[in-house]
Structures are given as structure tokens and as C-alpha cells.
Design an enzyme around this catalytic site. Structure first.
Site, PDB file in Angstrom:
ATOM      1  N   HIS A 183     -23.058  94.170  33.741  1.00 29.02           N
ATOM      2  CA  HIS A 183     -23.530  93.773  35.010  1.00 29.02           C
ATOM      3  C   HIS A 183     -22.836  93.635  36.072  1.00 29.02           C
ATOM      4  CE1 HIS A 183     -26.527  93.057  38.322  1.00 29.02           C
ATOM      5  NE2 HIS A 183     -26.471  91.617  37.967  1.00 29.02           N
TER       6      HIS A 183
ATOM      7  N   LYS B  33     -23.087  87.285  43.540  1.00 32.50           N
ATOM      8  CA  LYS B  33     -22.003  88.106  43.256  1.00 32.50           C
ATOM      9  C   LYS B  33     -21.804  89.267  44.769  1.00 32.50           C
ATOM     10  CE  LYS B  33     -24.246  89.999  39.590  1.00 32.50           C
ATOM     11  NZ  LYS B  33     -25.538  88.958  39.424  1.00 32.50           N
TER      12      LYS B  33
ATOM     13  N   ASP C 259     -22.472  95.533  41.035  1.00 25.64           N
ATOM     14  CA  ASP C 259     -23.717  96.103  40.277  1.00 25.64           C
ATOM     15  C   ASP C 259     -23.559  96.636  38.709  1.00 25.64           C
ATOM     16  OD1 ASP C 259     -26.770  95.618  40.014  1.00 25.64           O
ATOM     17  OD2 ASP C 259     -26.724  97.886  40.095  1.00 25.64           O
TER      18      ASP C 259
ATOM     19  N   ARG D 105     -11.963  69.678  35.051  1.00 25.65           N
ATOM     20  CA  ARG D 105     -11.674  70.318  36.172  1.00 25.65           C
ATOM     21  C   ARG D 105      -9.937  70.119  36.447  1.00 25.65           C
ATOM     22  NH1 ARG D 105     -14.787  64.729  38.141  1.00 25.65           N
ATOM     23  NH2 ARG D 105     -13.549  65.529  40.154  1.00 25.65           N
TER      24      ARG D 105
END
Length: 317
Positions: A139, A160, A178, A244
Site C-alpha cells: 500500500h 499520500k 494506492d 534533524r
């Protein structure tokens, strides 16, 4: 184990059938490798890879012409008794009438092609490797961003498809929405494509199904693309410790292959398309030898080292 109909292979390679009455739909190819008949023509059949497509080129055809005429029928009978998928003559060569009769009797199709033997083998192995490769369906959304295959993953409804639509609007290309079919082409290459049913479509909650190819044109879609990096979208968690700097890369594994993976926290107001673009550009820069995080680290350590030396000199004075 995946299989390919011989008919599909024949159409892809544009082969000419010399025995058109033989049904090629019922013959399945299970191996991507191709076998060039050599020692078998000399009568050595030990370790014969009979399940592969068999090929005869210029050298093999010249060798067969030197054989005694009475030895051709029993040799052909022996070769075709192994139930090979087919026999292909390259460079426009054609078999002898005795070979055609024996092949027809054993139900083995024979084809001819104008391609050189090397070109035919290379093209056949490349195409069969894709069609017979191990595969899974996951998916997610696969898009081409600046030439990099970016697989966007995350929970259903996290955004998405919306991110993919914005990327398409910015000039990038959709591969699949999908459901993404992933094939392992080699130990370092994963190829992603879309199921035939959903190809070129995007589902947007509140709007429905959107045909990307029709709305944005053929330049906005691709049939397949290698998977170079993964972006995993997740809900913002204040307690989570997000990377980060990017000095240490994370990976995700598909079919035994590792792919670089970036976890992106989602908060209102974040432009996902720009983030995905930046991630793709940064990944491409790393492949070309430039790492921004490492450059910053070198600057910081260099600055600290310089400050320590200056402080040491001041104390000595």
C-alpha cells in the site's frame, strides 16, 4: 514461481513462427535464462537446461551443416524429447526440413528472428527477468521526482495521494497510486509498477477517482520506475525523536533489498510536495558524492577545533 506464456514472449521479441499450427498459449516459460545449444549438438546432454528457451546462432548452424545427413534426425529427436519450450534460430537462419518435421511431431515450436544471437539473448534475458522476477504488492504511492523513484508510504488517509497530485501538478510523474507492485530485478534493483486496473488513476477523498493521464497529459505518468527511496508519512508525535541532521540513514527492506527510508512527521501547514522534492534532490546529491549533513558536521568540528587552538594560544600569551 511466476510464469510467462510463450505467446507473450513471441510477440515481444517479434519472432516468426515456422510451425504456426502449434499452440503457444499452452507453453509456459519459467526461467529467465536462455540456453545456446552447443554441446547438445555434439551429443552431450548431461546438465542440459531443457526448461530454458533454446537458441541456435551462426556457429551452431554451421556445425550442423557439417554433420552427416543421416545423423540429423536422431539428434533432433533427442533434443526435442526433452520437451523444450521452443527453439529460436537467429540471424534469419532456418532449420532443415528434417528438424521441422521432428519438432512438429514432438509439438515443439520453432521460430526465426533477424536479430543477432547476442542481441536476441540480451533482450530476452532482460525482458524475462522483469516478467519472472519475485514480486510483492504494498500500500503506497510511487512517483518519479527528478528521475528518482520515490515510494510514499503511510497510514490510509494521511495524505499520500494529495502529495502525489501536487507533485504531478509541479511537473513530476505518477507511476502508481494506492497499490504498488514491486519486482526484484536484481540484488540492488527494485522495479515498481501499477496494477492494470488502477493504472493512471488517483483516489482523492471527497472528490473521488481522478484520471491523471487525461487531466495532465501523457507526460504526467510512467509505466514503471525503479524504487530509489522511501518516504514514510506519519502523524506528528511531540514525544518522538525525529532525525534533524540526517547523518545516519535508515533503511526499509523489500524482497531482501534495502532502500533508504525517511520518516516525515505530518502537521497542518507543511507542504508535502516541497518536502518530497527536497528529499529527492538531497538523495540525488548524496549519490553524486555531496552530503549536506556531513558538510555541516565538518564545519562545526572544524570551527570547534579552531576555537580551541585560539584559546590555547591566548593562554600561552
Amino acid at each position: 514461481m511466476y510464469k510467462v506464456k510463450l505467446t507473450e514472449f513471441v510477440n515481444k521479441m517479434n519472432l516468426k513462427s515456422l510451425l504456426p499450427d502449434i499452440d503457444t498459449d499452452s507453453i509456459m516459460i519459467e526461467q529467465s535464462a536462455v540456453n545456446r545449444l552447443a554441446l547438445q549438438l555434439a551429443g552431450f546432454f548431461e546438465h542440459f537446461d531443457s526448461e530454458r528457451i533454446q537458441v541456435i546462432g551462426n556457429v551452431e548452424a554451421a556445425y550442423m551443416k557439417q554433420l552427416a545427413p543421416e545423423s540429423i534426425p536422431p539428434l533432433c529427436e533427442k533434443i526435442f524429447s526433452f520437451n523444450i519450450p521452443c527453439l529460436v534460430f537467429c540471424r534469419g537462419l532456418e532449420p532443415s526440413p528434417e528438424m521441422l518435421d521432428t519438432a512438429e511431431k514432438n509439438g515443439v515450436p520453432i521460430f526465426t528472428t533477424e536479430m543477432t544471437t547476442s542481441d536476441f539473448i540480451a533482450n530476452s534475458v532482460r525482458w524475462l527477468s522483469e516478467e519472472l522476477a519475485p514480486r510483492i504488492s504494498i500500500h503506497g504511492v510511487l512517483v518519479d521526482v527528478y528521475g528518482e523513484g520515490v515510494l510514499i508510504m503511510g497510514e490510509s488517509g494521511i495524505g499520500k495521494s494529495e502529495a502525489a497530485l501536487e507533485l504531478i501538478h509541479r511537473g513530476h510523474r505518477l507511476v502508481s497510486d494506492d497499490v504498488v507492485e514491486i519486482r526484484k530485478i536484481s540484488d540492488d534493483t527494485l522495479l515498481g509498477t501499477s496494477p492494470d486496473i488502477t493504472r493512471h488513476f488517483i483516489e482523492l477523498r471527497g472528490i473521488g477517482i481522478v484520471d491523471v493521464k487525461t487531466l495532465f497529459g501523457v507526460e504526467s505518468v510512467m509505466y514503471n520506475q525503479t524504487i530509489d527511496m522511501v518516504i514514510r508519512l506519519e502523524d506528528w508525535n511531540r514525544e518522538a525523536n525525529y532525525d534533524r541532521l540526517g547523518l545516519d540513514e535508515e533503511y526499509i527492506e523489500f524482497l531482501g533489498n534495502k532502500v533508504v527510508c525517511y520518516s516525515i512527521p505530518i502537521r497542518p501547514g507543511r507542504n508535502l510536495a516541497v518536502i518530497v522534492e527536497s528529499a529527492a534532490i538531497n538523495y540525488r546529491a548524496k549519490k553524486m558524492g555531496y552530503n549536506a549533513a556531513q558538510e555541516l558536521y565538518n564545519r562545526v568540528t572544524g570551527s570547534l577545533s579552531t576555537n580551541k587552538e585560539e584559546q590555547k594560544e591566548q593562554k600561552e600569551q
